[in-house]
Design an enzyme around this catalytic site. Structure first.
Site, PDB file in Angstrom:
ATOM      1  N   ASP A 220      10.186 -16.652  57.888  1.00 46.83           N
ATOM      2  CA  ASP A 220      11.308 -17.559  57.636  1.00 46.83           C
ATOM      3  C   ASP A 220      11.941 -18.160  58.894  1.00 46.83           C
ATOM      4  O   ASP A 220      12.349 -19.303  58.878  1.00 46.83           O
ATOM      5  CB  ASP A 220      12.391 -16.826  56.829  1.00 46.83           C
ATOM      6  CG  ASP A 220      13.400 -17.764  56.186  1.00 46.83           C
ATOM      7  OD1 ASP A 220      12.984 -18.768  55.578  1.00 46.83           O
ATOM      8  OD2 ASP A 220      14.612 -17.499  56.302  1.00 46.83           O
TER       9      ASP A 220
ATOM     10  N   LYS B 187      20.607 -17.004  57.963  1.00 42.31           N
ATOM     11  CA  LYS B 187      20.757 -18.441  58.214  1.00 42.31           C
ATOM     12  C   LYS B 187      21.970 -18.748  59.093  1.00 42.31           C
ATOM     13  O   LYS B 187      21.909 -19.617  59.962  1.00 42.31           O
ATOM     14  CB  LYS B 187      20.888 -19.189  56.894  1.00 42.31           C
ATOM     15  CG  LYS B 187      19.778 -18.907  55.922  1.00 42.31           C
ATOM     16  CD  LYS B 187      18.435 -19.339  56.457  1.00 42.31           C
ATOM     17  CE  LYS B 187      17.360 -19.077  55.411  1.00 42.31           C
ATOM     18  NZ  LYS B 187      16.104 -19.729  55.702  1.00 42.31           N
TER      19      LYS B 187
ATOM     20  N   CYS C 295       9.131 -23.643  49.905  1.00 42.80           N
ATOM     21  CA  CYS C 295       7.995 -24.563  50.001  1.00 42.80           C
ATOM     22  C   CYS C 295       6.767 -23.909  50.609  1.00 42.80           C
ATOM     23  O   CYS C 295       5.858 -24.602  51.084  1.00 42.80           O
ATOM     24  CB  CYS C 295       8.378 -25.799  50.799  1.00 42.80           C
ATOM     25  SG  CYS C 295       9.481 -26.893  49.894  1.00 42.80           S
TER      26      CYS C 295
ATOM     27  N   HIS D  74      13.489 -22.850  61.441  1.00 40.60           N
ATOM     28  CA  HIS D  74      13.204 -22.367  60.086  1.00 40.60           C
ATOM     29  C   HIS D  74      11.685 -22.331  59.907  1.00 40.60           C
ATOM     30  O   HIS D  74      11.097 -23.170  59.231  1.00 40.60           O
ATOM     31  CB  HIS D  74      13.853 -23.334  59.089  1.00 40.60           C
ATOM     32  CG  HIS D  74      13.898 -22.843  57.674  1.00 40.60           C
ATOM     33  ND1 HIS D  74      14.010 -23.694  56.595  1.00 40.60           N
ATOM     34  CD2 HIS D  74      13.857 -21.600  57.148  1.00 40.60           C
ATOM     35  CE1 HIS D  74      14.035 -22.992  55.476  1.00 40.60           C
ATOM     36  NE2 HIS D  74      13.940 -21.716  55.787  1.00 40.60           N
TER      37      HIS D  74
ATOM     38  N   ARG E 235      22.072 -20.449  47.925  1.00 39.73           N
ATOM     39  CA  ARG E 235      22.935 -20.965  48.980  1.00 39.73           C
ATOM     40  C   ARG E 235      23.784 -22.108  48.443  1.00 39.73           C
ATOM     41  O   ARG E 235      23.323 -22.923  47.643  1.00 39.73           O
ATOM     42  CB  ARG E 235      22.118 -21.451  50.180  1.00 39.73           C
ATOM     43  CG  ARG E 235      21.579 -20.324  51.056  1.00 39.73           C
ATOM     44  CD  ARG E 235      20.850 -20.848  52.267  1.00 39.73           C
ATOM     45  NE  ARG E 235      19.657 -21.580  51.879  1.00 39.73           N
ATOM     46  CZ  ARG E 235      19.559 -22.890  51.815  1.00 39.73           C
ATOM     47  NH1 ARG E 235      20.584 -23.669  52.139  1.00 39.73           N
ATOM     48  NH2 ARG E 235      18.426 -23.457  51.446  1.00 39.73           N
TER      49      ARG E 235
ATOM     50  N   TYR F 299      25.383 -13.571  47.806  1.00 37.37           N
ATOM     51  CA  TYR F 299      23.964 -13.892  47.622  1.00 37.37           C
ATOM     52  C   TYR F 299      23.301 -14.453  48.880  1.00 37.37           C
ATOM     53  O   TYR F 299      23.786 -15.418  49.484  1.00 37.37           O
ATOM     54  CB  TYR F 299      23.766 -14.913  46.484  1.00 37.37           C
ATOM     55  CG  TYR F 299      22.337 -14.885  45.979  1.00 37.37           C
ATOM     56  CD1 TYR F 299      21.972 -14.023  44.949  1.00 37.37           C
ATOM     57  CD2 TYR F 299      21.345 -15.647  46.580  1.00 37.37           C
ATOM     58  CE1 TYR F 299      20.659 -13.940  44.516  1.00 37.37           C
ATOM     59  CE2 TYR F 299      20.031 -15.575  46.156  1.00 37.37           C
ATOM     60  CZ  TYR F 299      19.697 -14.715  45.121  1.00 37.37           C
ATOM     61  OH  TYR F 299      18.397 -14.632  44.700  1.00 37.37           O
TER      62      TYR F 299
ATOM     63  N   ARG G 142      14.631 -13.077  44.200  1.00 36.88           N
ATOM     64  CA  ARG G 142      13.990 -12.727  45.478  1.00 36.88           C
ATOM     65  C   ARG G 142      13.718 -11.239  45.593  1.00 36.88           C
ATOM     66  O   ARG G 142      14.318 -10.417  44.905  1.00 36.88           O
ATOM     67  CB  ARG G 142      14.879 -13.176  46.635  1.00 36.88           C
ATOM     68  CG  ARG G 142      15.077 -14.706  46.628  1.00 36.88           C
ATOM     69  CD  ARG G 142      15.263 -15.281  47.972  1.00 36.88           C
ATOM     70  NE  ARG G 142      15.254 -16.739  47.918  1.00 36.88           N
ATOM     71  CZ  ARG G 142      14.653 -17.512  48.812  1.00 36.88           C
ATOM     72  NH1 ARG G 142      14.012 -16.976  49.822  1.00 36.88           N
ATOM     73  NH2 ARG G 142      14.698 -18.821  48.704  1.00 36.88           N
TER      74      ARG G 142
ATOM     75  N   SER H 264      13.049 -24.715  52.296  1.00 35.53           N
ATOM     76  CA  SER H 264      13.223 -23.527  51.473  1.00 35.53           C
ATOM     77  C   SER H 264      12.333 -23.587  50.224  1.00 35.53           C
ATOM     78  O   SER H 264      12.276 -24.633  49.561  1.00 35.53           O
ATOM     79  CB  SER H 264      14.684 -23.411  51.057  1.00 35.53           C
ATOM     80  OG  SER H 264      15.499 -23.384  52.206  1.00 35.53           O
TER      81      SER H 264
END
Ligand code: GTP
Ligand code: SPV
Ligand code: MN
Length: 636
Positions: free
Chosen positions: A322, A255, A299, A275, A107, A246, A414, A297
């Site tokens: 998420d 998001k 974590c 989130h 991002r 991406y 990912r 993110s």
């Protein structure tokens, strides 16, 4: 590669128990080339698509229906074009590897804009841009941007189709990779489109990689532009994304819609777009609880959502990893849905020992992005196995060996896979009414200060804990990895409006829940506290179930707690530590409150709050003052 190997996998031997079977048979013919809108499509959608096509000038328009055949055609096209490499179906059935442009790997927060009417509405933690100026810029960039490309029209539902908690969107994109990913990540296709009627509110999302093709010009495997704009117009609920293919930059349902635009909808409509992961936990007595947890993110949301409990008698099932939409219900409960239908999970660090469930989920039918390719045609990333294979092709397509000195997989590589393939997916994960939330957890990556677990004294204290989350930055966004930054509610990059108003909204939601008497309890956790030698004090992963058990025993009224300066913490025997092998003194270190460094943290919070020009709710200033007073009272 022969096209025969491109068939959708139903290989039973490779299917772990519980993984959903896929429809058999691949249709490889390019069957998706419908030029006009499906009959019955809402006129406003058709007109909007026509207007974007007039602007971007694609060669053709494809309306996506979400069928397996359509997905087959898309991946076939991408394999032919070199965007995807099919993995060896013996190891990873019907799965693919994409390698992005090395400059399009995460991002881009400094290119992400909230274009609200006023700068104050977007607040000091967002990049604000004047909406009129941004429109002019975007119209310039998008003019002819899809030349020589196909424009896909991608209708989707965030949340189970038809659920009163679901919301609808339509993305147009010139990236087949984005279409195939969105087909995994959302309920995409005809059923979603059919939900849109003249009076339905839906979110328009426009995406272009920004690489028009001149007649005869050859394409590259990952088209993108060095100029990038991820722009949100909260008042008109529009999303415009240019230049990247991406993740959160391009999969706009995620998001951009489900957090930034949805958070503004939620403010208006009285709910919360967060989130957060969602999980169901059942205790040894058979009582089921639902927990939501917000971590920044990379974590540990995916890891916690798929946790295999090490505490005997406890089981954990997955609902989301998420994003959670939380709605105060008429009965006074807080109800959560996962608006997504798939996982876009961090690959590095995922292994049979850290997250066996994720490994089983991605047995097949998975798109991998920026991981390494093994010589046997399967994938690899750092942490997947103890020892790296002797030879790999790295995420940039280059030969790699363990002495290369660079990671074989990009740190933000990912996997994209359907949630229904998760062997621990909960039976209520698609409940259209949502699940009742019993506990809310906030966490971050903190080497110091923040204890393993703390319970908030009440809702207001819990909102304070959420508002004061800081975390060491990860590779999920461009920036300096490891730098400590404020990330309130793990929403810093995702809140579509002024964060001070967001804090106030959280406080308001508590007021709504209060009369019902079933308010979720709020907790803070930290799996990442380190010893002086830099090693983690807490083993983490499956062992986090010990903390979950304590949290839910508190909710269940089974556990006493110590009221300390930071909140309520376990009594010395409160946490089950049997068989854990903690070193002597580690438990104390996990809960240690260093007065001086905490007072410094309070000063830093005061500074952070001051950045909101007096808009931070008075209640949070009061919480901060109480924390300071409690810390001052701690003996030096
Ligand atoms: P986004 O998808 O970016 O929003 O992130 P996420 O929160 O879902 O991230 P994920 O669960 O994939 O986090 C992955 C990183 O967290 C990896 O580096 C893991 O090794 C690390 N991690 C997850 N759980 C634990 C834990 O309990 N202890 C430690 N030390 N690391 C953990
Ligand atoms: C995150 O960065 O929090 C993610 C990945 O979940 S992305 O979808 O790229 O934002
Ligand atoms: Mn995320």
């Amino acid at each position: 590669m022969s096209s025969a190997t491109l068939s959708r996998s139903t290989t039973p031997s490779a299917t772990p128990a519980g993984a959903a079977a896929q429809p058999r048979g691949a249709v490889l013919a390019p069957s998706l080339m419908a030029r006009s809108a499906p009959s019955g499509t809402d006129l406003a959608v058709v007109r909007w698509v026509e207007s974007i096509a007039a602007l971007t000038q694609p060669e053709e328009i494809v309306w996506c229906n979400g069928s397996p055949q359509e997905w087959d055609s898309l991946v076939h096209l991408m394999v032919t074009q070199g965007t995807l490499i099919q993995l060896n179906p013996e190891h990873r059935p019907y799965s693919f590897l994409a390698r992005s442009d090395p400059h399009d790997v995460a991002r881009v927060e400094d290119r992400t804009f909230i274009c609200s009417e006023t700068e104050e509405a977007s607040g000091p933690t967002n990049n604000w841009a004047d909406p009129a100026e941004m429109r002019t810029t975007l119209l310039g960039l998008f003019a002819g941007s899809m030349h020589g490309r196909t424009m896909y029209v991608v209708p989707f539902s965030m949340g189970p189709v038809g659920s009163p908690l679901a919301r609808l969107g339509v993305q147009v994109t010139d990236s087949p990779y984005v279409v195939a990913s969105t087909a995994i990540m959302t309920r995409m296709g005809s059923a979603a489109l059919a939900q849109i009627e003249a009076t339905t509110k839906w979110v328009p999302a426009i995406h272009s990689v920004g690489v028009p093709l001149a007649p005869g010009q050859a394409d590259v495997s990952w088209p993108c532009n060095t100029t990038k704009y991820i722009s949100h117009f909260p008042e008109t609920r529009e999303i415009w994304s240019y230049g990247s293919a991406y993740g959160g930059n391009a999969l706009l349902a995620k998001k951009a819609f489900a957090l930034r635009i949805a958070s503004t909808m939620a403010l208006e409509e009285g709910w919360l777009a967060e989130h957060m992961l969602i999980l169901k936990v059942t205790n040894p007595r058979g009582r089921a609880f639902h927990v939501v947890a917000a971590f920044p993110s990379a974590c540990g949301k995916t890891n916690l959502a798929m946790l295999k409990a090490t505490v005997p008698g406890w089981t954990v099932e997955t609902i989301g990893d998420d994003i959670a939409w939380l709605h105060p219900a008429a009965d006074g409960t807080l109800r959560a849905i996962n608006p997504e239908a798939g996982f876009f999970g961090v690959a590095p660090g995922t292994s049979m020992s850290t997250n066996a469930t994720a490994m089983e989920t991605m047995w097949g039918n998975t798109i991998f992005t920026n991981v390494a390719l093994r010589d046997d045609g399967d994938v690899w990333w750092e942490g997947m196995t103890k020892h790296a294979p002797d030879h790999l092709i790295d995420w940039q397509g280059k030969d790699w060996s363990p002495d290369a000195g660079t990671p074989a997989a990009h740190p933000n590589s990912r996997f994209t896979v359907a949630a229904r393939q998760c062997p621990t997916i909960s039976d209520d994960w698609e409940d259209p009414r949502g699940v009742v939330v019993d506990a809310i957890v906030f966490g971050g990556r903190r080497a110091t200060n923040v204890p393993l677990v703390v319970e908030a004294r009440d809702w207001e204290h819990g909102v304070f804990l959420g508002a004061t989350v800081s975390s060491e930055q990860t590779a999920a966004a461009e920036g300096t990895v490891g730098e400590l930054r404020r990330d309130p509610f793990a929403m810093l990059p995702f809140c579509g409006y002024n964060m001070a108003d967001y804090f106030a909204h959280w406080l308001d939601v508590g007021q709504k829940l209060r009369p019902g008497g079933r308010m979720p309890r709020i907790f803070q956790v930290n799996w990442f506290r380190k010893d002086a030698d830099g090693s983690f004090l807490w083993p983490g992963f499956g062992e986090n179930s010990r903390v979950l058990a304590w949290i839910l025993e508190r909710v269940d009224g089974q556990r006493a707690a110590i009221d300390g300066p930071l909140g309520l913490t376990p009594t010395p025997s409160g946490l089950s530590l049997e068989g854990l092998g903690l070193r002597a003194g580690d438990l104390e270190k996990l809960f240690e409150v260093d007065r001086e460094s905490w007072l410094a943290e309070v000063d830093s919070t005061e500074e952070f709050f001051a950045g909101f020009d007096g808009k931070v709710p008075e209640e949070l200033n009061r919480q901060l003052a109480m924390l300071r007073a409690r810390l001052v009272a701690v003996p030096e």
